[in-house]
Design a protein around this motif. Structure first.
Motif, PDB file in Angstrom:
ATOM      1  N   VAL A  38       0.849  -1.188   0.000  1.00 14.28           N
ATOM      2  CA  VAL A  38       0.000   0.000   0.000  1.00 14.28           C
ATOM      3  C   VAL A  38       0.883   1.236   0.000  1.00 14.28           C
ATOM      4  O   VAL A  38       1.747   1.383   0.869  1.00 14.28           O
ATOM      5  CB  VAL A  38      -0.950   0.034   1.213  1.00 14.28           C
ATOM      6  N   ASP A  39       0.686   2.113  -0.988  1.00 12.56           N
ATOM      7  CA  ASP A  39       1.412   3.377  -1.066  1.00 12.56           C
ATOM      8  C   ASP A  39       0.461   4.534  -0.779  1.00 12.56           C
ATOM      9  O   ASP A  39      -0.614   4.625  -1.387  1.00 12.56           O
ATOM     10  CB  ASP A  39       2.011   3.569  -2.459  1.00 12.56           C
ATOM     11  N   PHE A  40       0.882   5.405   0.128  1.00 14.05           N
ATOM     12  CA  PHE A  40       0.177   6.660   0.376  1.00 14.05           C
ATOM     13  C   PHE A  40       1.056   7.782  -0.172  1.00 14.05           C
ATOM     14  O   PHE A  40       2.203   7.938   0.249  1.00 14.05           O
ATOM     15  CB  PHE A  40      -0.080   6.866   1.869  1.00 14.05           C
ATOM     16  N   LEU A  41       0.513   8.553  -1.107  1.00 11.49           N
ATOM     17  CA  LEU A  41       1.268   9.604  -1.753  1.00 11.49           C
ATOM     18  C   LEU A  41       0.519  10.930  -1.615  1.00 11.49           C
ATOM     19  O   LEU A  41      -0.702  10.984  -1.742  1.00 11.49           O
ATOM     20  CB  LEU A  41       1.451   9.294  -3.241  1.00 11.49           C
ATOM     21  N   THR A  42       1.260  11.983  -1.373  1.00  9.41           N
ATOM     22  CA  THR A  42       0.643  13.301  -1.284  1.00  9.41           C
ATOM     23  C   THR A  42       1.625  14.340  -1.793  1.00  9.41           C
ATOM     24  O   THR A  42       2.853  14.116  -1.805  1.00  9.41           O
ATOM     25  CB  THR A  42       0.223  13.629   0.164  1.00  9.41           C
TER      26      THR A  42
END
Length: 434
Positions: A38-42
């Motif tokens: 799971v990648d969280f990108l912002t």
């Protein structure tokens, strides 16, 4: 503003990687992806400048954009991976707010934001992709489908790719194709709406200064769709145990509405009309309904030692609108220790102007096509970047059943010689399921 957001989004996904391998001597087929990731990108993006296309090549280009994305990669079995990518981008734009600059809050001015509905917008995107690898890991197929939407734009996309590894996996040939079917909701500059087919909008002739006989020869666009078709070819080769090279060729054809309905144009042979400090549009941007783009690129990655790796890239681009461009970049990956890596980078870009571009009041009303969008002007740009990456292959830190694998932080500063500048900060966090 779609293109800007699409650029911000591309920066966000640079950290996403896929890998595959095989252990033939043991008679064991290793999974393409061992466990769910799971990648969280912002990101936070800001820009400014003095050549807004919304106000005909002059005025503020101030904009801020915040984007959040989650990417979930799920191994379905040893050979197949399903990836779901969902993103939301929210922007506030002083430039696009001047689609309707007459908010009565203050005098209309191209360098001052109005409080119109076009001041802000939200872009949402959902992409699903599926990849399959052969037993010997020499063939990889993938397919994807995407949907995205914002206030005045809706897009459907689908595509696929195929990669073939041979020469003991030292050589890889690939092909990919994509189709995007887009639909505009045509929003015109406020002052032109009463002159359109429907006569929608409120006009204030008693407040006009300069040429008080404001009667633009405006006709609404007869197309609201844009279709894009792309084909890409790639060939990578391990040239040495420490050197890998790649060449690529891309061709893109776009058809339909390729101009932006709310971008103004001012003619040098038409008397100027104003309300307050804002010049009323002579027309909107008009561009051909077909565009062919071609690009040839090359990449060279050089592993110098355990500490330093260099990545270089060059691309030549041209299209049938008269735009030619050169892109060159270099990035160093400097390994500080087992967990931290530093990524300084530099990118140079130069392009010629499109045949249909002219600055503010640089066009004649007798021309067939015209734009004052500085994205299509002649300019040179420099981009400087610095990134830092933290990696823990043992995933010691946990949130529930997911272990922290990596954190990536990057900053880029971009400057054109046309007064335009922008900066973006991106953060990516990757978790893997135990």
């Amino acid at each position: 503003m779609t293109s800007i957001k699409n650029i911000a989004f591309i920066f966000l996904i640079l950290g996403l990687q896929f890998a595959w391998s095989q252990e033939e001597n043991q008679g064991y087929k290793k999974r393409i992806l061992e466990t769910t990731e799971v990648d969280f990108l912002t990101s936070y993006y800001s820009q400014d400048g003095d050549n807004a296309a919304v106000s005909g090549g002059k005025g503020t280009e101030e904009l801020t954009d915040v984007t959040g994305t989650i990417i979930v990669s799920i191994p379905l079995n040893d050979d197949d991976v399903l990836t779901i990518d969902a993103g939301v981008s929210a922007y506030t734009s002083a430039s696009s707010s001047n689609v309707d600059p007459f908010d009565k809050r203050s005098d209309a001015d191209p360098f001052v934001a109005s409080s119109g509905a076009s001041q802000s917008d939200t872009w949402v995107n959902l992409t699903g992709s599926y990849s399959h690898s052969s037993d010997d890991r020499n063939d990889v197929w993938s397919a994807k489908f995407s949907v995205s939407s914002e206030y005045d734009y809706f897009s459907l996309g689908f595509g696929g790719s195929y990669a073939k590894l041979f020469n003991e996996k030292n050589t890889e040939a690939s092909i990919n194709a994509n189709v995007y079917l887009d639909k505009w909701t045509t929003i015109y500059p406020f002052e032109l709406r009463p002159f359109g087919n429907d006569g929608v909008g409120f006009f204030r002739p008693d407040e006009i200064t300069g040429n008080s006989n404001y009667t633009p020869n405006f006709t609404e666009l007869n197309k609201t769709n844009r279709n894009s078709y792309s084909l890409g070819l790639g060939l990578s080769q391990i040239l040495h145990k420490n050197v890998q090279g790649l060449i690529s060729f891309d061709i893109i054809n776009q058809q339909g509405l390729l101009s932006t309905p709310f971008q103004r144009v001012y003619f040098s042979d038409v008397p100027n009309s104003f309300i307050e400090n804002f010049q009323l549009a002579d027309d909107i941007e008009r561009l051909p309904d077909d565009r062919l783009k071609l690009a040839l690129g090359g990449r060279l990655n050089w592993y110098l030692n355990e500490i330093l790796t260099l990545r270089t890239y060059y691309r030549y681009y041209f299209d049938d609108w008269g735009v030619h461009s050169h892109t060159a970049s270099i990035e160093a990956a400097a390994k500080l220790n087992d967990k931290f890596t530093l990524y300084p980078s530099y990118r140079f870009y130069n392009q010629s102007g499109a045949d249909y571009f002219a600055p503010y009041e640089g066009h004649l009303s007798s021309e067939e096509f015209y734009t004052s969008d500085y994205d299509l002007s002649e300019y040179t740009a420099n981009q400087y970047g610095l990134g830092v990456s933290y990696t823990d292959i043992f995933t010691k830190m946990h949130i529930s059943k997911f272990g922290l694998k990596s954190i990536d932080l990057k900053f880029y500063q971009y400057d054109r010689d046309t007064t335009f500048s922008s900066s973006i900060i991106t953060v990516g966090v990757k978790f893997v399921r135990d």
